[in-house]
Design a protein around this motif. Sequence first.
Motif, PDB file in Angstrom:
ATOM      1  N   ALA A 108      -0.129   3.666   1.635  1.00 21.93           N
ATOM      2  CA  ALA A 108       0.387   4.712   0.747  1.00 21.93           C
ATOM      3  C   ALA A 108       1.001   4.104  -0.509  1.00 21.93           C
ATOM      4  O   ALA A 108       0.784   4.589  -1.625  1.00 21.93           O
ATOM      5  CB  ALA A 108       1.424   5.555   1.481  1.00 21.93           C
ATOM      6  N   ALA A 109       1.763   3.021  -0.330  1.00 20.52           N
ATOM      7  CA  ALA A 109       2.392   2.372  -1.473  1.00 20.52           C
ATOM      8  C   ALA A 109       1.346   1.730  -2.379  1.00 20.52           C
ATOM      9  O   ALA A 109       1.447   1.792  -3.606  1.00 20.52           O
ATOM     10  CB  ALA A 109       3.401   1.329  -1.000  1.00 20.52           C
ATOM     11  N   LEU A 110       0.335   1.119  -1.781  1.00 22.67           N
ATOM     12  CA  LEU A 110      -0.730   0.501  -2.572  1.00 22.67           C
ATOM     13  C   LEU A 110      -1.503   1.540  -3.373  1.00 22.67           C
ATOM     14  O   LEU A 110      -1.849   1.323  -4.535  1.00 22.67           O
ATOM     15  CB  LEU A 110      -1.693  -0.262  -1.654  1.00 22.67           C
ATOM     16  CG  LEU A 110      -1.236  -1.656  -1.208  1.00 22.67           C
ATOM     17  CD1 LEU A 110      -2.153  -2.189  -0.127  1.00 22.67           C
ATOM     18  CD2 LEU A 110      -1.207  -2.604  -2.394  1.00 22.67           C
ATOM     19  N   GLU A 111      -1.791   2.665  -2.759  1.00 25.20           N
ATOM     20  CA  GLU A 111      -2.500   3.732  -3.462  1.00 25.20           C
ATOM     21  C   GLU A 111      -1.673   4.231  -4.642  1.00 25.20           C
ATOM     22  O   GLU A 111      -2.193   4.395  -5.750  1.00 25.20           O
ATOM     23  CB  GLU A 111      -2.796   4.886  -2.508  1.00 25.20           C
ATOM     24  CG  GLU A 111      -3.856   4.584  -1.472  1.00 25.20           C
ATOM     25  CD  GLU A 111      -4.089   5.739  -0.513  1.00 25.20           C
ATOM     26  OE1 GLU A 111      -4.959   5.612   0.348  1.00 25.20           O
ATOM     27  OE2 GLU A 111      -3.399   6.773  -0.632  1.00 25.20           O
ATOM     28  N   ALA A 112      -0.371   4.454  -4.397  1.00 27.11           N
ATOM     29  CA  ALA A 112       0.504   4.930  -5.463  1.00 27.11           C
ATOM     30  C   ALA A 112       0.597   3.901  -6.577  1.00 27.11           C
ATOM     31  O   ALA A 112       0.566   4.247  -7.766  1.00 27.11           O
ATOM     32  CB  ALA A 112       1.891   5.240  -4.905  1.00 27.11           C
TER      33      ALA A 112
END
Length: 203
Positions: free
Chosen positions: A92-96
Amino acid sequence: MKSHQIKAVIEGLLFVSGEEGIDEKQIMDVLQLDRKTVKFYMAELIEAYASDSRGIQVVEIAGGYQFTTKAEHAPYFKRLVQSPSTTTLSQAALEALAIVAYKQPISRIEIEDIRGVKSERPLRTLIAKSLIKEVGRVEGAGRAILYGTTKDFLEQFGLRSIKELPPLPEKVSEDDVEEEVDLFFSRFQEQLASTQEESSNTN
């Protein structure tokens, strides 16, 4: 001022500027030199510090210059100082992070529109790691925060500027948004995985 004196002053400027680094304009202003001359001396310093006999190097990152240690010496630094290992970012953090990098400045609502899920927690994580920061506010009601990447982000991924990000397709339809996010994520996952592997190999 003689050539060796100019280079000595530049070395001092690099040292006192620390991790923030110093840009060409600052060096030009301090030494009263033109850009071509500054580039000449910086090229000489970069070459000199690239020698195996040197323990530090001069690197150009994010439009500026700074002293850094050399990656091959990392095992010895870790023996001196016990530093926390790199924390793996969640998907999720990587996508954001990928969306912010390519779409900045961008608000949380816009990020959530692309991801299709709430993104407050991943954004807090990225801010805590100094990978993104507030860069402005949306005009009008609500004044939502706009996010952008930081200098730490550029350093983490070895980029001189945001323009060095891998290119994306010029046209992406609404139906292809999910594929676009997957592309964002895969590029950053590969880069971060490589960085973390190097870190673990030096432990």
